[in-house]
Design a protein around this motif. Structure first.
Motif, PDB file in Angstrom:
ATOM      1  N   SER A 164       0.851  -1.193   0.000  1.00  0.00           N
ATOM      2  CA  SER A 164       0.000   0.000   0.000  1.00  0.00           C
ATOM      3  C   SER A 164       0.883   1.239   0.000  1.00  0.00           C
ATOM      4  N   ALA A 165       0.286   2.397  -0.209  1.00  0.00           N
ATOM      5  CA  ALA A 165       1.038   3.650  -0.103  1.00  0.00           C
ATOM      6  C   ALA A 165       1.386   3.923   1.349  1.00  0.00           C
ATOM      7  N   THR A 166       0.520   3.488   2.256  1.00  0.00           N
ATOM      8  CA  THR A 166       0.807   3.680   3.683  1.00  0.00           C
ATOM      9  C   THR A 166       2.068   2.909   4.057  1.00  0.00           C
ATOM     10  N   LEU A 179      -3.666  19.619   4.384  1.00  0.00           N
ATOM     11  CA  LEU A 179      -4.764  19.100   3.560  1.00  0.00           C
ATOM     12  C   LEU A 179      -4.254  17.841   2.854  1.00  0.00           C
ATOM     13  N   THR A 180      -4.442  16.712   3.504  1.00  0.00           N
ATOM     14  CA  THR A 180      -3.997  15.454   2.908  1.00  0.00           C
ATOM     15  C   THR A 180      -4.693  14.292   3.585  1.00  0.00           C
ATOM     16  N   PHE A 181      -4.449  13.094   3.073  1.00  0.00           N
ATOM     17  CA  PHE A 181      -5.017  11.901   3.684  1.00  0.00           C
ATOM     18  C   PHE A 181      -4.287  11.612   4.992  1.00  0.00           C
ATOM     19  N   ALA A 239      -3.068   9.115   6.332  1.00  0.00           N
ATOM     20  CA  ALA A 239      -1.898   8.222   6.322  1.00  0.00           C
ATOM     21  C   ALA A 239      -0.592   9.007   6.486  1.00  0.00           C
ATOM     22  N   ASP A 240      -0.535  10.204   5.899  1.00  0.00           N
ATOM     23  CA  ASP A 240       0.691  11.015   5.986  1.00  0.00           C
ATOM     24  C   ASP A 240       1.049  11.315   7.439  1.00  0.00           C
ATOM     25  N   ALA A 241       0.032  11.565   8.259  1.00  0.00           N
ATOM     26  CA  ALA A 241       0.264  11.830   9.682  1.00  0.00           C
ATOM     27  C   ALA A 241       0.478  10.519  10.445  1.00  0.00           C
ATOM     28  N   GLU A 279       7.688  12.651  -1.750  1.00  0.00           N
ATOM     29  CA  GLU A 279       6.463  12.995  -2.471  1.00  0.00           C
ATOM     30  C   GLU A 279       5.425  11.924  -2.155  1.00  0.00           C
ATOM     31  N   ASP A 280       4.282  12.319  -1.593  1.00  0.00           N
ATOM     32  CA  ASP A 280       3.139  11.422  -1.554  1.00  0.00           C
ATOM     33  C   ASP A 280       2.420  11.631  -2.892  1.00  0.00           C
ATOM     34  N   ALA A 281       2.741  10.752  -3.833  1.00  0.00           N
ATOM     35  CA  ALA A 281       2.211  10.889  -5.197  1.00  0.00           C
ATOM     36  C   ALA A 281       1.029   9.947  -5.416  1.00  0.00           C
ATOM     37  N   SER A 282       0.317   9.651  -4.328  1.00  0.00           N
ATOM     38  CA  SER A 282      -0.828   8.732  -4.417  1.00  0.00           C
ATOM     39  C   SER A 282      -1.874   9.179  -5.431  1.00  0.00           C
ATOM     40  N   HIS A 283      -1.985  10.502  -5.636  1.00  0.00           N
ATOM     41  CA  HIS A 283      -2.975  11.027  -6.586  1.00  0.00           C
ATOM     42  C   HIS A 283      -2.362  11.259  -7.965  1.00  0.00           C
TER      43      HIS A 283
HETATM   44  C1  LIG Z   1      -4.916   6.801  -0.843  1.00  0.00           C
HETATM   45  C2  LIG Z   1      -3.902   7.685  -0.233  1.00  0.00           C
HETATM   46  C3  LIG Z   1      -2.929   7.214   0.655  1.00  0.00           C
HETATM   47  C4  LIG Z   1      -2.942   5.820   1.196  1.00  0.00           C
HETATM   48  O1  LIG Z   1      -2.887   4.872   0.216  1.00  0.00           O
HETATM   49  P1  LIG Z   1      -3.098   3.319   0.576  1.00  0.00           P
HETATM   50  O2  LIG Z   1      -2.522   2.630  -0.625  1.00  0.00           O
HETATM   51  O3  LIG Z   1      -4.565   3.093   0.725  1.00  0.00           O
HETATM   52  O4  LIG Z   1      -2.343   3.025   1.813  1.00  0.00           O
HETATM   53  C5  LIG Z   1      -1.970   8.086   1.116  1.00  0.00           C
HETATM   54  N1  LIG Z   1      -1.966   9.376   0.738  1.00  0.00           N
HETATM   55  C6  LIG Z   1      -2.892   9.876  -0.091  1.00  0.00           C
HETATM   56  C7  LIG Z   1      -2.815  11.310  -0.489  1.00  0.00           C
HETATM   57  C8  LIG Z   1      -3.901   9.056  -0.599  1.00  0.00           C
HETATM   58  O5  LIG Z   1      -4.836   9.562  -1.386  1.00  0.00           O
END
Ligand SMILES: *Cc1c(COP(=O)(O)O)cnc(C)c1O
Length: 377
Positions: A57-59, A82-84, A86-88, A155-159
């Motif tokens: 996962s991204a987490t 302003l983020t998901f 998981a970052d915190a 970089e949290d490049a999840s998006h």
């Molecule tokens: C979805 C998301 C995550 C977490 O991703 P997972 O793969 O579900 O762990 C982290 N950061 C952002 C910005 C997200 O949108």
């Protein structure tokens, strides 16, 4: 609930089914050729000299990045407000100190360079940025600032798979970068993520951390290339399996086309809202970057009742969402932040609404969503 227009829909076809079946037929379910190929193809997407490490996962990816940087108790990590969550959460998991930086403006929701600068102390070890909704942060000055203060950049490049800024892909700027392949992301495999880095030492460390710190993988032993293994450093099991990697390979092929379709749909939204009181952020036509158009966030008029609007949309069969609730609304984080400290984020969190966006959406559906919303404000 039977939605007329869902927030998101998968763009899966027979090709994904075939990919899964071929893994099942192969008799090898994890860390095999599909993972290798997925990592290699993903590296090719991000750019030259990129190492990619597939994870669960991204987490998991974000957690491993902090572990690879050896973040210790009380080290400060600056993250966007302003983020998901998981970052915190990952900073909490390594007992680091979370430091929030505000957004840039009501139109540019990316983390503010000025706010970052004002939060840097001697204890700042890492800066995490998020390319919100797929719109890249202005990475050049951010990277320069990090270099100047000897701060590691994530970089949290999840998006943002497929997004770029100043002709460099998101996921190629930071020291270690993270992608999500969760169901509702641009590239979806159910649960999955990817780490990218140009630094081969980090890449090697991340591979150990991903798999118990072990020196050889099961497949190597299966193929008779290794008999036993050493444990080089303590590690976790954050591996991705072959089925997900096979899905990822198919989805990766479709990514550019899907992002292009998202772009056209976003344009349609912008045109429809042009003379309405609904604002879509990142409105300035910026030739510097290419967005991945992950979601369609809007800013509702200042005095509107968001809950009433969400219910009105629901009554019309339209699913909406909020990106994101503010951290002070979470029991786990309410004591470490308050709206006064991040006024722009506070305003956005009050007024934000996310509208449906996915590659197979039609223009007619966009028009229905817009009309339903405009009629209510
Ligand atoms: C979805 C998301 C995550 C977490 O991703 P997972 O793969 O579900 O762990 C982290 N950061 C952002 C910005 C997200 O949108």
């Amino acid at each position: 609930m039977d939605w007329k227009i869902q927030l998101f829909q998968l763009n899966y076809t027979q090709e994904e089914k075939n990919a899964v079946n071929s893994v099942l037929d192969s008799g090898w379910l994890t860390m095999g050729d599909n993972i290798k190929q997925f990592e290699s193809n993903f590296s090719a997407l991000i750019g030259p000299n990129i190492h990619s490490v597939a994870v669960s996962s991204a987490t998991a990816a974000l957690h491993l990045a902090l572990l690879a940087f050896d973040i210790q108790e009380d080290d400060e990590v600056i993250i966007p407000s302003l983020t998901f969550v998981a970052d915190a959460n990952v900073v909490s998991m390594v007992k680091g100190k979370i430091v929030f930086a505000d957004c840039t403006s009501l139109d540019d929701w990316s983390i503010s360079l000025k706010s970052i600068e004002s939060k840097i102390t001697k204890k700042t070890k890492v800066l995490m940025v998020c390319h919100f909704a797929g719109y890249p942060c202005d990475m050049k000055p951010i990277k320069e600032l990090c270099a100047k203060h000897n701060i590691k950049l994530i970089e949290d490049a999840s998006h943002a798979p497929g997004a770029s800024v100043d002709n460099l892909s998101c996921g190629a700027w930071g020291d270690i970068n993270c992608f999500s392949f969760f169901t509702n992301k641009n590239l979806s495999v159910g649960e999955g993520g990817m780490l990218t880095t140009v630094n081969p030492i980090y890449a090697e460390r991340l591979r150990f951390l991903r798999s118990h710190g072990m020196s050889s993988a099961t497949l190597e032993r299966h193929k008779g290339r290794a008999i036993s293994y050493d444990v080089i450093i303590p590690g976790l099991n954050y591996r991705m399996d072959e089925i997900r990697a096979a899905l990822g390979l198919v989805q990766l092929k479709k990514l550019q086309q899907s992002n292009d379709k998202r772009k056209l749909l976003t344009k349609r939204y912008r045109t429809n809202f042009m003379s309405s009181p609904i604002a879509i952020p990142y409105s300035i036509d910026n030739k510097k970057y290419q967005s991945a158009y992950h979601v369609l966030p809007v800013l509702l008029p200042r005095n509107s009742d968001r809950l009433e609007i969400i219910n009105g949309m629901k009554a019309g069969g339209i699913q909406t969402s909020i990106h994101y609730p503010p951290f002070w609304d979470f029991a786990a984080y309410k004591d470490i932040c308050k709206p006064e400290d991040m006024p722009i984020t506070a305003e956005i969190c009050r007024r934000e609404l996310t509208l449906p966006l996915y590659p197979n959406m039609t223009f007619d559906q966009v028009d229905i969503v817009c009309k339903t919303l405009i009629d209510m404000v």
